[in-house]
Design a protein around this motif. Structure first.
Motif, PDB file in Angstrom:
ATOM      1  N   HIS A  22      48.016  51.152  46.673  1.00  8.29           N
ATOM      2  CA  HIS A  22      48.407  49.745  46.701  1.00  8.29           C
ATOM      3  C   HIS A  22      47.917  49.042  45.443  1.00  8.29           C
ATOM      4  CE1 HIS A  22      48.763  45.559  47.916  1.00  8.29           C
ATOM      5  NE2 HIS A  22      49.612  45.972  48.842  1.00  8.29           N
ATOM      6  N   PRO A  23      48.720  48.134  44.878  1.00 11.10           N
ATOM      7  CA  PRO A  23      48.303  47.474  43.626  1.00 11.10           C
ATOM      8  C   PRO A  23      47.000  46.691  43.738  1.00 11.10           C
ATOM      9  CG  PRO A  23      50.312  46.470  44.534  1.00 11.10           C
ATOM     10  CD  PRO A  23      50.094  47.760  45.255  1.00 11.10           C
ATOM     11  N   PHE A  24      46.657  46.195  44.916  1.00 11.69           N
ATOM     12  CA  PHE A  24      45.383  45.485  45.031  1.00 11.69           C
ATOM     13  C   PHE A  24      44.230  46.419  44.706  1.00 11.69           C
ATOM     14  CE2 PHE A  24      41.573  44.093  47.238  1.00 11.69           C
ATOM     15  CZ  PHE A  24      41.491  42.758  46.876  1.00 11.69           C
ATOM     16  N   ILE A  25      44.237  47.615  45.315  1.00 11.64           N
ATOM     17  CA  ILE A  25      43.155  48.569  45.091  1.00 11.64           C
ATOM     18  C   ILE A  25      43.259  49.201  43.712  1.00 11.64           C
ATOM     19  CG2 ILE A  25      42.163  50.768  45.847  1.00 11.64           C
ATOM     20  CD1 ILE A  25      41.419  48.449  47.638  1.00 11.64           C
ATOM     21  N   ARG A  39      39.064  36.497  44.452  1.00 14.67           N
ATOM     22  CA  ARG A  39      38.424  35.350  45.095  1.00 14.67           C
ATOM     23  C   ARG A  39      39.115  35.051  46.435  1.00 14.67           C
ATOM     24  NH1 ARG A  39      35.333  31.560  42.594  1.00 14.67           N
ATOM     25  NH2 ARG A  39      34.882  29.654  43.775  1.00 14.67           N
ATOM     26  N   TYR A  40      40.445  35.056  46.407  1.00 17.20           N
ATOM     27  CA  TYR A  40      41.211  34.858  47.644  1.00 17.20           C
ATOM     28  C   TYR A  40      40.818  35.914  48.673  1.00 17.20           C
ATOM     29  CZ  TYR A  40      45.207  34.837  50.846  1.00 17.20           C
ATOM     30  OH  TYR A  40      45.991  34.813  51.972  1.00 17.20           O
ATOM     31  N   TYR A  41      40.740  37.161  48.228  1.00 24.02           N
ATOM     32  CA  TYR A  41      40.365  38.242  49.140  1.00 24.02           C
ATOM     33  C   TYR A  41      38.994  37.980  49.769  1.00 24.02           C
ATOM     34  CZ  TYR A  41      38.290  42.633  50.631  1.00 24.02           C
ATOM     35  OH  TYR A  41      37.625  43.583  51.370  1.00 24.02           O
ATOM     36  N   LEU A  42      38.030  37.603  48.963  1.00 22.73           N
ATOM     37  CA  LEU A  42      36.679  37.388  49.492  1.00 22.73           C
ATOM     38  C   LEU A  42      36.653  36.258  50.519  1.00 22.73           C
ATOM     39  CD1 LEU A  42      34.408  37.769  46.327  1.00 22.73           C
ATOM     40  CD2 LEU A  42      34.643  39.370  48.235  1.00 22.73           C
ATOM     41  N   PRO A 100      42.067  27.775  55.105  1.00 20.84           N
ATOM     42  CA  PRO A 100      42.463  28.293  56.420  1.00 20.84           C
ATOM     43  C   PRO A 100      42.605  29.811  56.425  1.00 20.84           C
ATOM     44  CG  PRO A 100      44.323  27.250  55.322  1.00 20.84           C
ATOM     45  CD  PRO A 100      43.121  26.968  54.480  1.00 20.84           C
ATOM     46  N   VAL A 101      42.444  30.378  57.589  1.00 21.36           N
ATOM     47  CA  VAL A 101      42.666  31.810  57.760  1.00 21.36           C
ATOM     48  C   VAL A 101      44.143  32.104  57.512  1.00 21.36           C
ATOM     49  CG1 VAL A 101      42.493  33.759  59.348  1.00 21.36           C
ATOM     50  CG2 VAL A 101      40.822  31.893  59.471  1.00 21.36           C
ATOM     51  N   ALA A 102      44.429  33.061  56.648  1.00 19.00           N
ATOM     52  CA  ALA A 102      45.807  33.402  56.294  1.00 19.00           C
ATOM     53  C   ALA A 102      46.495  34.144  57.449  1.00 19.00           C
ATOM     54  CB  ALA A 102      45.831  34.256  55.032  1.00 19.00           C
ATOM     55  N   ALA A 204      46.201  39.792  50.414  1.00 15.63           N
ATOM     56  CA  ALA A 204      45.355  39.354  49.304  1.00 15.63           C
ATOM     57  C   ALA A 204      46.117  39.402  47.986  1.00 15.63           C
ATOM     58  CB  ALA A 204      44.108  40.219  49.228  1.00 15.63           C
ATOM     59  N   PHE A 205      46.895  40.451  47.790  1.00 10.31           N
ATOM     60  CA  PHE A 205      47.587  40.614  46.507  1.00 10.31           C
ATOM     61  C   PHE A 205      48.582  39.486  46.250  1.00 10.31           C
ATOM     62  CE2 PHE A 205      50.714  42.662  43.642  1.00 10.31           C
ATOM     63  CZ  PHE A 205      49.835  43.003  42.611  1.00 10.31           C
ATOM     64  N   GLU A 206      49.266  39.059  47.313  1.00  8.87           N
ATOM     65  CA  GLU A 206      50.252  37.979  47.142  1.00  8.87           C
ATOM     66  C   GLU A 206      49.664  36.611  47.444  1.00  8.87           C
ATOM     67  OE1 GLU A 206      52.540  37.988  51.466  1.00  8.87           O
ATOM     68  OE2 GLU A 206      53.174  39.407  49.906  1.00  8.87           O
ATOM     69  N   GLN A 207      48.372  36.576  47.803  1.00  7.51           N
ATOM     70  CA  GLN A 207      47.691  35.331  48.183  1.00  7.51           C
ATOM     71  C   GLN A 207      48.534  34.590  49.235  1.00  7.51           C
ATOM     72  OE1 GLN A 207      45.611  33.095  45.117  1.00  7.51           O
ATOM     73  NE2 GLN A 207      45.970  34.735  43.634  1.00  7.51           N
ATOM     74  N   GLN A 208      48.740  35.264  50.314  1.00  8.17           N
ATOM     75  CA  GLN A 208      49.626  34.786  51.382  1.00  8.17           C
ATOM     76  C   GLN A 208      49.192  33.419  51.904  1.00  8.17           C
ATOM     77  OE1 GLN A 208      49.201  36.738  55.235  1.00  8.17           O
ATOM     78  NE2 GLN A 208      51.423  37.038  55.307  1.00  8.17           N
TER      79      GLN A 208
END
Length: 212
Positions: A22-25, A39-42, A100-102, A204-208
């Protein structure tokens, strides 16, 4: 008694391979991942881990000793590593609380509570296991690929560390000790959690964000 966790190995290995691709990893490993994405992921991971840790305590209340004590201890394991990362990027509790929680994080959290409330302790415990097992596997398989970004390498190192490997094995042992009749739903809970683990990378990758 058959080795129950062995029956889950193919699923976790498939999930691991898909995660590494996956591109995130892959971008986390190469250092190309934008800092804002991490940052979004964290932030979302903090929301998830808050519920994850609470579930450890709720499930532990229904487990015999020494599993109950082990599970309570495991629920506290990632806090220090995450707090250090938060400080390094100046991520405050106020910013986390204001975010907010995504959708995918919300769905994953809901799934885990649903397992506990609908099916009980065994299924709920199995639903927790992929978070341990997957992160451990990903970190070990990428151990030779050092990210040029120290913060990103710190993320991988925290999951390749011996203490996290030991925690994963403890969690697997708790899941393995469940009675045979519960194992069908445990497998289902485990598989759904694996699905949401993969969705978490994409989220996380698309910052949903939520849409109306």
């Amino acid at each position: 008694m058959s080795d129950f966790t062995t029956t889950l190995s193919d699923t976790i290995q498939e999930t691991c391979q898909e995660s590494i691709a996956h591109p995130f990893i892959s971008q986390l490993s190469s250092g190309e991942l934008p800092r804002a994405t991490f940052r979004y992921y964290l932030i979302q991971d903090h929301h998830y881990l808050t519920a994850f840790n609470q579930l450890h305590q709720l499930i532990a209340d229904h487990l015999p000793e020494p599993d109950a004590t082990t599970l309570r201890h495991l629920g506290e394991g990632e806090d220090l590593a995450r707090a250090k990362m938060h400080r390094e990027i100046n991520l405050t509790s106020a910013e986390i609380a204001a975010t907010p929680v995504a959708p995918n994080a919300y769905a994953y959290i809901t799934h885990m509570y649903y397992q506990l409330n609908q099916y009980g302790v065994a299924a709920a415990t199995a639903g927790l296991l992929p978070c341990y097992w997957l992160y451990s596997q990903v970190a070990q398989k990428l151990a030779d690929h050092h990210s040029p970004v120290p913060l990103y390498q710190e993320f991988f190192d925290s999951y390749a560390a011996a203490d996290f490997t030991a925690s994963t094995e403890q969690m697997k042992a708790i899941v393995h000790s469940a009675d045979e009749p519960a194992r069908q739903q445990m497998t289902r809970a485990f598989n759904v959690s694996c699905y949401y683990e993969k969705q978490f990378w994409q989220m996380a990758f698309e910052q949903q964000q939520w849409t109306n």
